[in-house]
Design an enzyme around this catalytic site. Structure first.
Site: not given
Ligand code: NAG
Ligand code: NAG
Ligand code: NAG
Ligand code: NAG
Ligand code: NAG
Length: 620
Positions: A495, A391
């Site tokens: 995720e 991320e």
């Protein structure tokens, strides 16, 4: 390689010369014969004493020894045949071996008819073979502090300083590969395990991930801390101003931090977790870890390299249960996204920021080391995905980010990593990557993290609308992304979670409240009714106290997401375990009956009608 292995040699029983019949007839012969008997008896007694001492020594060593070898110590028949095949190198092995754990190898040693010098020998000869031509693992005797060279005392190389030796090879070694220590690893390993009957054992290729998507979990909050996963570690007075791993390690100081974190690494995830993950029908594990597993820089408070050996042991435990690995570098030098799970919240200092380019360069060096290490043969069949950076924040200049990603990709590839590499969509959405970083085929996978709870528009959808959103919109986005004509190409969901609200304690920061109830920076309540009926009580309840309607919703919601994400190369739930947030814990979800018991056997699919959730729809 200093080794303290002992090998057992079989000792042929001395011939004890039984008195012959002639002896009785001749007095002198009888005398000689009596002497012989005495010698024989003395020899027997001494032999018995020696055997006794050897047994005693072996038993006492058992106390400090890490496991027993595959049975080289029990030379009796069956021993050599039954378990000896275990642990032979890589390729071989039993291809349809299920996920059944290997029998415990900590039984008592069969010392009879064997002998060994009673002090640890440093001259193990691993090339020796026993009568069966098998090559049994040498017996391991752990070093004591006096065996550790001065220069290594108290360092991460010093196995006598480790909190636990369970599952580790305790032999002292300073060997490195790619300058990363080869610590705690057994020389041999077996790839014969298979996570479940739906997937190939590690000896065989997985095949197409588009055809057979991965079903995995993250081991979040383990080697990279996150306050909402383990609030107990962050249970400090407000005055300590601890919000992340940086603050925590700074607050504790190097020695205490090393102790506290190693305690956490050793206990938060254990071998039983790997067994349970396989038993739940999952087949992959994403392991987040951060740069301080590899190295630290001046001024860093992070605990250097202690997590490294737990990462390596975790991979070996995954291997034992046939689980494949996705490596995930979760925290990069300087923080790639300014969030607590990067190690330090506040500002981005990676690519951009005052030390942005230094930290980008450091990150490439870290990948150089990591990829040299993980290019070893032993990782070829088990590391399925190699993640470059978790991320990176949305605000990065996309061209700089692509430049860095391409540089990292090349380093990793050139160092011999054959696994697909993984890059984050950098929270821009999958669609942003159409036409970017093209031409890499299956060697680069785009990773999207899909949640409905950090965005008011999605959060305020009703329960059925959320399920619809997964089955329609996410499926559309993913199928678009999987096709290079409309998107990036290979795509996965690294995720996601079962949470349908942002109610979990500390999720939005310590004491920051929730968007759901309007307690997050004084926003308006974002639950579907948008008024004071918005409540976190149900979402934060223990599954055993949840209403049947809510439980039915949660299970359907999880199944809808699994179904949608299986249009990609697969999914990884965030996360396996939490201290107190059941809607973020696959394990707690299983225990609470809100997750499918077996991930590949599910009741609900997107093409079925959405069940009625009774009162739930109207209240929320
Ligand atoms: C390494 O070998 C030791 C002793 O043979 C055993 O106890 C241990 O469990 C092994 N470790 C792993 C990760 O398999
Ligand atoms: C030891 O060796 C003797 C003679 O070969 C055999 O009879 C006996 O069963 C052995 N004991 C064990 C425990 O293997
Ligand atoms: C040695 O192996 C034999 C055969 O597998 C087994 O019956 C016996 O219990 C073992 N002895 C010890 C002391 O472990
Ligand atoms: C333990 O590590 C040492 C040093 O790397 C190695 O020589 C030995 O074979 C290992 N032991 C086992 C049981 O794999
Ligand atoms: C941790 O990061 C998340 C973003 O992932 C953020 O919402 C939260 O505020 C942070 N938590 C703490 C305790 O700082």
């Amino acid at each position: 390689m200093a080794s303290t292995d002992i090998r057992m040699e079989s000792l042929t029983p001395p011939s004890t010369g039984t008195p012959d019949k002639l002896a009785a007839a001749h007095p002198t012969a009888a005398k000689r014969s009596k002497r012989k008997i005495w010698i024989a008896i003395t020899a027997l007694i001494s032999l018995a004493a020696i055997v006794g001492i050897v047994i005693a020594v072996l038993i006492s060593q058992k106390v400090i020894r890490v496991g027993s070898s595959t049975s080289s110590d029990n030379v009796s028949e069956a021993a050599a045949t039954s378990q000896a095949a275990e642990g032979t190198n890589g390729a071989g092995g039993n291809n349809d071996g299920g996920a059944t754990p290997a029998p415990s190898r900590t039984g008592s040693p069969g010392a009879s008819n064997t002998s060994a010098s009673s002090s640890p020998t440093k001259t193990a000869s691993p090339d020796d073979e026993d009568e069966d031509g098998k090559d049994p693992e040498p017996e391991v005797v752990c070093p004591s502090p006096s065996d550790i060279p001065k220069a290594s005392k108290g360092t991460y190389f010093d196995t006598t300083s480790w909190l636990t030796l369970e599952g580790f090879n305790c032999t002292f070694t300073t060997e490195t590969i790619g300058s990363l220590p080869l610590i705690g690893l057994n020389s041999s390993y077996s790839n014969s395990a298979r996570a479940n009957p739906q997937v190939p054992p590690l000896t065989k290729p997985w095949g197409s991930y588009a055809a057979r998507p991965a079903r995995g979990v993250n081991l979040g909050g383990w080697l990279s801390l996150e306050p909402f996963i383990t609030p107990s570690l962050f249970d400090l007075p407000k005055s300590a101003s601890v919000y992340d791993e940086y603050g925590l390690t700074l607050h504790l100081g190097p020695e205490k931090a090393a102790k506290v974190l190693e305690q956490h690494y050793a206990t938060f995830v254990t071998e039983a977790d790997f067994a349970a993950i396989a038993a739940a029908g999952l087949d992959h594990i994403r392991i987040p870890f951060s740069y301080w597993a590899v190295e630290t820089y001046e001024g860093d408070p992070y605990v250097p390299r202690i997590s490294w050996k737990y990462l390596l042991r975790g991979i070996e435990w995954a291997r034992k249960y046939g689980l494949r690995i996705k490596l995930d570098l979760h925290g990069l030098p300087g923080s790639q996204n300014s969030w607590n799970h990067s190690g330090r919240q506040g500002k981005v200092n990676w690519l951009t920021g005052p030390e942005g380019s230094i930290n980008a360069e450091r990150s490439l060096k870290i990948h150089d080391k990591l990829s040299k290490f993980f290019a070893q043969d032993r990782y070829k069949n088990i590391i399925a995905f190699y993640g470059l950076a978790n991320e990176p924040g949305r605000d990065h200049d996309i061209n700089l980010l692509i430049q860095w990603t391409e540089a990292a990709y090349k380093i990793v590839k050139d160092n011999g990593i054959e696994a697909s590499q993984v890059m984050s969509d950098a929270l821009r959405g999958l669609g942003e990557w159409h036409g970017r970083m093209t031409g890499l085929g299956n060697s680069m996978v785009l990773d999207g993290h899909e949640y409905v709870i950090f965005d008011n528009a999605l959060l305020s959808k009703t329960h059925s609308e959320k399920i619809d959103f997964a089955c329609q919109i996410w499926v559309e986005q993913i199928t678009g992304s999987m096709n290079t004509a409309t998107g990036f190409g290979p795509t996965m969901v690294g995720e996601w979670s079962q949470a349908d609200t942002d109610c979990t304690k500390h999720l939005n920061g310590i004491g920051n409240g929730a968007r759901w109830t309007g307690t997050f920076f004084n926003g308006a309540p974002a639950c579907p009714t948008g008024d004071k009926r918005c409540s976190c009580d149900l979402a934060n309840a223990d599954p055993k106290d949840m209403t049947p309607e809510y439980k039915l919703f949660l299970k359907t919601w999880a199944e809808a997401q699994m179904d949608a994400f299986e249009k990609s190369w697969g999914w990884f739930y965030w996360t396996w375990k939490t201290e107190s947030a059941p809607l973020w814990s696959y394990k707690a979800g299983l225990e609470g009956g809100i997750m499918p018991e077996i991930a590949y056997e599910r009741d609900w699919h997107c093409d079925k009608p959405i069940p009625s959730f009774g009162k739930l729809e109207e209240i929320l």
